[in-house]
Design an enzyme around this catalytic site. Structure first.
Site, PDB file in Angstrom:
ATOM      1  N   ASP A  35       0.835  -1.201   0.000  1.00  0.00           N
ATOM      2  CA  ASP A  35       0.000   0.000   0.000  1.00  0.00           C
ATOM      3  C   ASP A  35       0.871   1.252   0.000  1.00  0.00           C
ATOM      4  O   ASP A  35       0.582   2.236  -0.691  1.00  0.00           O
ATOM      5  CB  ASP A  35      -0.904   0.019   1.241  1.00  0.00           C
ATOM      6  CG  ASP A  35      -1.978  -1.051   1.191  1.00  0.00           C
ATOM      7  OD1 ASP A  35      -2.059  -1.750   0.161  1.00  0.00           O
ATOM      8  OD2 ASP A  35      -2.723  -1.200   2.172  1.00  0.00           O
ATOM      9  N   PHE A  38       2.310   1.904  -3.377  1.00  0.00           N
ATOM     10  CA  PHE A  38       1.285   2.431  -4.283  1.00  0.00           C
ATOM     11  C   PHE A  38       1.018   3.905  -3.975  1.00  0.00           C
ATOM     12  O   PHE A  38       0.912   4.734  -4.890  1.00  0.00           O
ATOM     13  CB  PHE A  38      -0.017   1.640  -4.165  1.00  0.00           C
ATOM     14  CG  PHE A  38      -1.123   2.234  -5.000  1.00  0.00           C
ATOM     15  CD1 PHE A  38      -1.194   1.976  -6.352  1.00  0.00           C
ATOM     16  CD2 PHE A  38      -2.068   3.085  -4.429  1.00  0.00           C
ATOM     17  CE1 PHE A  38      -2.191   2.549  -7.138  1.00  0.00           C
ATOM     18  CE2 PHE A  38      -3.064   3.661  -5.199  1.00  0.00           C
ATOM     19  CZ  PHE A  38      -3.126   3.389  -6.561  1.00  0.00           C
ATOM     20  N   ASP A  39       0.876   4.223  -2.694  1.00  0.00           N
ATOM     21  CA  ASP A  39       0.628   5.619  -2.316  1.00  0.00           C
ATOM     22  C   ASP A  39       1.734   6.534  -2.836  1.00  0.00           C
ATOM     23  O   ASP A  39       1.471   7.659  -3.277  1.00  0.00           O
ATOM     24  CB  ASP A  39       0.526   5.745  -0.791  1.00  0.00           C
ATOM     25  CG  ASP A  39      -0.757   5.143  -0.242  1.00  0.00           C
ATOM     26  OD1 ASP A  39      -1.739   5.047  -1.000  1.00  0.00           O
ATOM     27  OD2 ASP A  39      -0.777   4.767   0.942  1.00  0.00           O
ATOM     28  N   LEU A  86     -11.212   8.630  -0.845  1.00  0.00           N
ATOM     29  CA  LEU A  86     -10.714   9.624   0.104  1.00  0.00           C
ATOM     30  C   LEU A  86      -9.310  10.049  -0.306  1.00  0.00           C
ATOM     31  O   LEU A  86      -8.516   9.227  -0.756  1.00  0.00           O
ATOM     32  CB  LEU A  86     -10.658   9.048   1.526  1.00  0.00           C
ATOM     33  CG  LEU A  86     -11.973   8.843   2.263  1.00  0.00           C
ATOM     34  CD1 LEU A  86     -11.721   8.053   3.548  1.00  0.00           C
ATOM     35  CD2 LEU A  86     -12.636  10.171   2.593  1.00  0.00           C
ATOM     36  N   GLU A 110     -12.691   8.511  12.892  1.00  0.00           N
ATOM     37  CA  GLU A 110     -13.070   7.095  12.888  1.00  0.00           C
ATOM     38  C   GLU A 110     -11.971   6.279  12.225  1.00  0.00           C
ATOM     39  O   GLU A 110     -11.211   6.795  11.399  1.00  0.00           O
ATOM     40  CB  GLU A 110     -14.404   6.886  12.179  1.00  0.00           C
ATOM     41  CG  GLU A 110     -14.480   7.479  10.785  1.00  0.00           C
ATOM     42  CD  GLU A 110     -15.907   7.574  10.272  1.00  0.00           C
ATOM     43  OE1 GLU A 110     -16.199   6.858   9.303  1.00  0.00           O
ATOM     44  OE2 GLU A 110     -16.715   8.357  10.807  1.00  0.00           O
ATOM     45  N   LYS A 112     -10.004   3.809   9.798  1.00  0.00           N
ATOM     46  CA  LYS A 112     -10.096   3.415   8.383  1.00  0.00           C
ATOM     47  C   LYS A 112      -9.964   1.895   8.321  1.00  0.00           C
ATOM     48  O   LYS A 112      -8.872   1.344   8.427  1.00  0.00           O
ATOM     49  CB  LYS A 112      -9.001   4.093   7.565  1.00  0.00           C
ATOM     50  CG  LYS A 112      -9.123   3.876   6.066  1.00  0.00           C
ATOM     51  CD  LYS A 112      -8.067   4.682   5.320  1.00  0.00           C
ATOM     52  CE  LYS A 112      -8.223   4.508   3.817  1.00  0.00           C
ATOM     53  NZ  LYS A 112      -7.973   3.111   3.393  1.00  0.00           N
ATOM     54  N   GLU A 173     -18.347  -0.976   5.357  1.00  0.00           N
ATOM     55  CA  GLU A 173     -17.156  -1.761   5.038  1.00  0.00           C
ATOM     56  C   GLU A 173     -17.363  -3.181   5.555  1.00  0.00           C
ATOM     57  O   GLU A 173     -17.716  -3.385   6.720  1.00  0.00           O
ATOM     58  CB  GLU A 173     -15.928  -1.137   5.706  1.00  0.00           C
ATOM     59  CG  GLU A 173     -14.616  -1.523   5.091  1.00  0.00           C
ATOM     60  CD  GLU A 173     -14.285  -0.722   3.838  1.00  0.00           C
ATOM     61  OE1 GLU A 173     -13.264  -1.036   3.201  1.00  0.00           O
ATOM     62  OE2 GLU A 173     -15.052   0.206   3.487  1.00  0.00           O
ATOM     63  N   LYS A 289     -13.497  13.588   9.425  1.00  0.00           N
ATOM     64  CA  LYS A 289     -14.587  14.188   8.654  1.00  0.00           C
ATOM     65  C   LYS A 289     -15.092  15.432   9.366  1.00  0.00           C
ATOM     66  O   LYS A 289     -15.135  15.470  10.603  1.00  0.00           O
ATOM     67  CB  LYS A 289     -15.762  13.210   8.521  1.00  0.00           C
ATOM     68  CG  LYS A 289     -15.437  11.905   7.840  1.00  0.00           C
ATOM     69  CD  LYS A 289     -16.653  10.976   7.851  1.00  0.00           C
ATOM     70  CE  LYS A 289     -16.344   9.652   7.169  1.00  0.00           C
ATOM     71  NZ  LYS A 289     -17.483   8.707   7.241  1.00  0.00           N
ATOM     72  N   CYS A 407      16.840 -24.183 -12.750  1.00  0.00           N
ATOM     73  CA  CYS A 407      15.459 -23.976 -12.301  1.00  0.00           C
ATOM     74  C   CYS A 407      15.103 -25.014 -11.240  1.00  0.00           C
ATOM     75  O   CYS A 407      15.265 -26.221 -11.474  1.00  0.00           O
ATOM     76  CB  CYS A 407      14.496 -24.090 -13.483  1.00  0.00           C
ATOM     77  SG  CYS A 407      12.749 -24.023 -13.013  1.00  0.00           S
TER      78      CYS A 407
END
Length: 677
Positions: A35, A38-39, A86, A110, A112, A173, A289, A407
């Site tokens: 993650d 990716f961010d 988000l 809250e 995530k 969720e 929020k 291999c």
């Protein structure tokens, strides 16, 4: 100037393609990077677009929510109101900057939850529909599976304080609690299945099961975190909405808290950074929020996320453990990847004992030795990563890893595909059992033939028993063939239920779309997006094979690399044999004319800008391309039409300056239907 822009465009194209690829992999539950990685890619792309606005196009992945809904056995349904994503921040300074831009008297904090988003529609208090997020506009109908999740009531409870509305769309969720995850995996292994890598993968895979009884056994839970469309419901704050949800019998998070200053928000972030394993479920951040609905409406949203909410993402966790061994695995394309075998250690919500080391260059760069105490990190990804050794804990017994020359699966001598390539591969692509097993499970996946009864163990058994020497004979399998295996037979040697299911799956898979066949062939770089574009343009594999590389490269969304890869694949005799044997077995190699829209847009170049109501970026592009048109990301004198939605921006201005024909969404639909407006 021109050369510089071309370099920037290439940089943007590369980043955008990486983001698209890894986002699709994540939403299809096959992540390849963490993650955090990716961010980082996503933020690099955002920053590039901010510094060079001329690079940004409407179809940029920075404007997308989720991933396109793949064709599957679940029906596609439109959400009543869009499910947005988000925006993220990663440190206290970034969060403080957001808090200063969006000041409020009351915030709601809250956790995530690291699960799968779900959209529930209740009409007159009864559950009418449940759907996955999909691309934010269209998701998959999973109502039958949602009804066996205990946390999701079939009917909302009556409440005097909060009367049940005529219509309400509820967002939540779906997840598996940390303590339940071990039990689910234990049961799965007893049944001969492969354990899930983490709770999120387990929840996502379970909700998309075709068997509701299997879903019932997965211990799925749900927590609500918002309301979409509604009729007959009013509340002043998010907090009041949560009280209403609770009154109706829906679960809300016990960890939600109202705070009244930026300092209190930062304190909540710090608290949960130190107590992230105190929650009953996996979490990877804190959502903040603005509580007031009036303030939320005033701030509005961007194309992908609300301005009134932000997610603070915690950094990946790091722990230490003992590196017991370094082994290598062989993938679908023959790539040989070293991986660490470690003392089991609990990190980021699950116990792990293996971690990726990528390639031999990385092993040397990180300086790890077998026997080292190593630092690993995991942020929700399937396999954690080894960061490096704790050198001061060495006692002299450690030894260097020697990369194999042969291999481990078939004994063939390994070699890099090209000079200076960090990755070494097994060139025995046809007969190497490890590569064949991976190809079989890949073509059996939902994004290809969707052969549910062909899993990893089944593929390995078909190869080990000598039933399959490559994938060519897959669709010629008979009951007698399967009786030579263990996975598909009873102890008495008769065909079992899984074997019967495999034969039925194979028969059904023969009659599938051309793009799925193209994906199933495991042609390098040819994923669902390119496969769809090629199928739409050429309609049959015969026509595609007859086209030259340059012609294929000119296909919208394909390009030279994919075209060359396609041509090279068909240069190999045993590859061609697969196609011929499948065709003889009855596998459809062409789309019927009835499935293909009239080519009413042939010769037209169309730009879509702004947000449309009934089309996502991808679905608008697909609608254009499938009718023979070219979907462009930039406006020029050669543009035939510019379709303008909400918040269109500079492209609309440029189109008007050039005197181009501008269409609204209704006119766009007319154009798609008739080819004229």
């Amino acid at each position: 100037m021109t050369d510089n822009f071309a370099d920037l465009r290439r940089q943007w194209d590369d980043l955008a393609e990486q983001v698209r690829h890894h986002r699709d992999a994540y939403y299809n539950h096959t992540p390849e990077i963490s993650d955090a990685e990716f961010d980082q890619l996503f933020r690099q792309l955002q920053q590039l677009e901010q510094e060079h606005p001329e690079l940004a196009v409407p179809e940029s992945p920075t404007l997308r929510v989720g991933a396109p809904v793949e064709q599957s056995s679940f029906d596609n349904v439109e959400h009543l109101e869009r499910m947005l994503s988000l925006d993220n921040v990663f440190d206290a300074a970034e969060l403080d900057d957001w808090l200063q831009r969006t000041p409020s008297a009351t915030y709601l904090t809250e956790l995530k939850i690291d699960g799968l988003s779900i959209d529930l529609v209740y009409r007159s208090g009864r559950l009418e529909r449940a759907a996955t997020r999909g691309d934010g506009r269209v998701g998959e109908d999973v109502t039958a599976n949602a009804k066996v999740i205990e946390d999701i009531p079939h009917r909302l409870q009556h409440s005097d304080a909060y009367p049940v509305p005529e219509l309400v769309e509820i967002r939540g969720e779906v997840f598996i609690a940390v303590e339940d995850f071990a039990l689910v995996n234990e049961q799965r292994q007893k049944e001969g299945g492969k354990p899930f890598a983490n709770p999120r993968n387990a929840a996502a895979g379970s909700l998309r099961q075709k068997d509701t009884e299997a879903v019932r056994k997965r211990r799925l839970k749900m927590i609500c975190h918002g309301i979409g469309a509604s009729e007959g419901f009013e509340a002043d704050t998010q907090f009041d909405a949560y009280k209403a949800l609770e009154a109706w019998g829906l679960p809300v998070s016990p960890y939600t808290k109202r705070v009244h200053s930026a300092q209190e928000v930062q304190e909540r972030v710090t608290y949960w950074a130190q107590h992230r394993h105190d929650a009953t479920h996996e979490m990877d951040g804190l959502v903040i929020k603005i509580d007031s609905f009036a303030e939320q409406r005033a701030l509005g949203s961007t194309a992908r996320a609300p301005r009134w909410a932000i997610a603070y993402k915690y950094p990946p966790e790091e722990v230490t453990t003992k590196l017991l061994d370094i082994q290598v695995g062989v993938g679908r394309t023959g790539r040989v990847t070293p991986f660490a075998v470690m003392d089991p250690v609990f990190v980021a919500g699950s116990t792990v004992e293996m971690a990726t080391l990528h390639n031999q260059t990385e092993v040397k760069r990180k300086g790890v030795l077998i026997g080292d105490t190593v630092v690993i990190r995991k942020a929700g990804e399937v396999i954690p990563e080894v960061l490096g050794p704790v050198v001061e804990k060495r006692d002299g017994s450690e030894r260097e890893f020697i990369f194999p020359t042969l291999c481990p699966a078939c004994g063939t001598r390994l070699a890099p595909q090209k000079e200076d390539d960090a990755d070494w591969r097994c060139p025995n692509s046809q007969s190497c059992p490890a590569q064949l097993s991976s190809r079989l499970t890949y073509l059996a996946g939902r994004g290809a033939f969707d052969i549910e009864a062909l899993g990893e163990k089944g593929a390995e058994d078909l190869i080990a028993s000598g039933v399959l020497i490559d994938e060519a004979q897959l669709f010629n399998l008979t009951e007698d063939d399967l009786k030579r295996t263990k996975v598909y037979t009873t102890k008495a040697g008769a065909l079992n239920a899984t074997g019967e299911k495999l034969l039925a799956n194979l028969e059904s898979a023969k009659h599938t779309d051309l793009w799925r066949v193209l994906v199933a062939l495991s042609i390098r770089h040819v994923g669902p997006t390119a496969a769809r574009a090629l199928a739409v343009r050429y309609r049959s594999l015969e026509a595609l094979r007859a086209a030259d590389v340059e012609d294929i490269a000119n296909t919208e969304g394909v390009g030279a690399i994919i075209a060359q890869s396609f041509a090279q694949w068909f240069d190999v005799p045993w590859h061609r044999n697969i196609v011929e044997v499948w065709a003889d077995a009855g596998v459809t190699m062409a789309d019927s004319e009835a499935d293909i829209p009239d080519q009413v847009l042939e010769g037209l170049t169309i730009v879509v800008t702004g947000s449309l109501v009934d089309f996502s970026r991808d679905s608008a592009k697909e609608a254009i391309v499938s009718r023979g048109g070219k979907a462009s990301g930039s406006v020029s004198k050669k543009t035939s039409y510019v379709v303008v939605g909400e918040n269109a921006g500079s492209k609309e201005t440029k189109a008007r300056d050039l005197g181009l024909r501008i269409l609204n969404e209704d006119e766009f639909k007319q154009l798609l239907a008739n080819g004229t407006v």
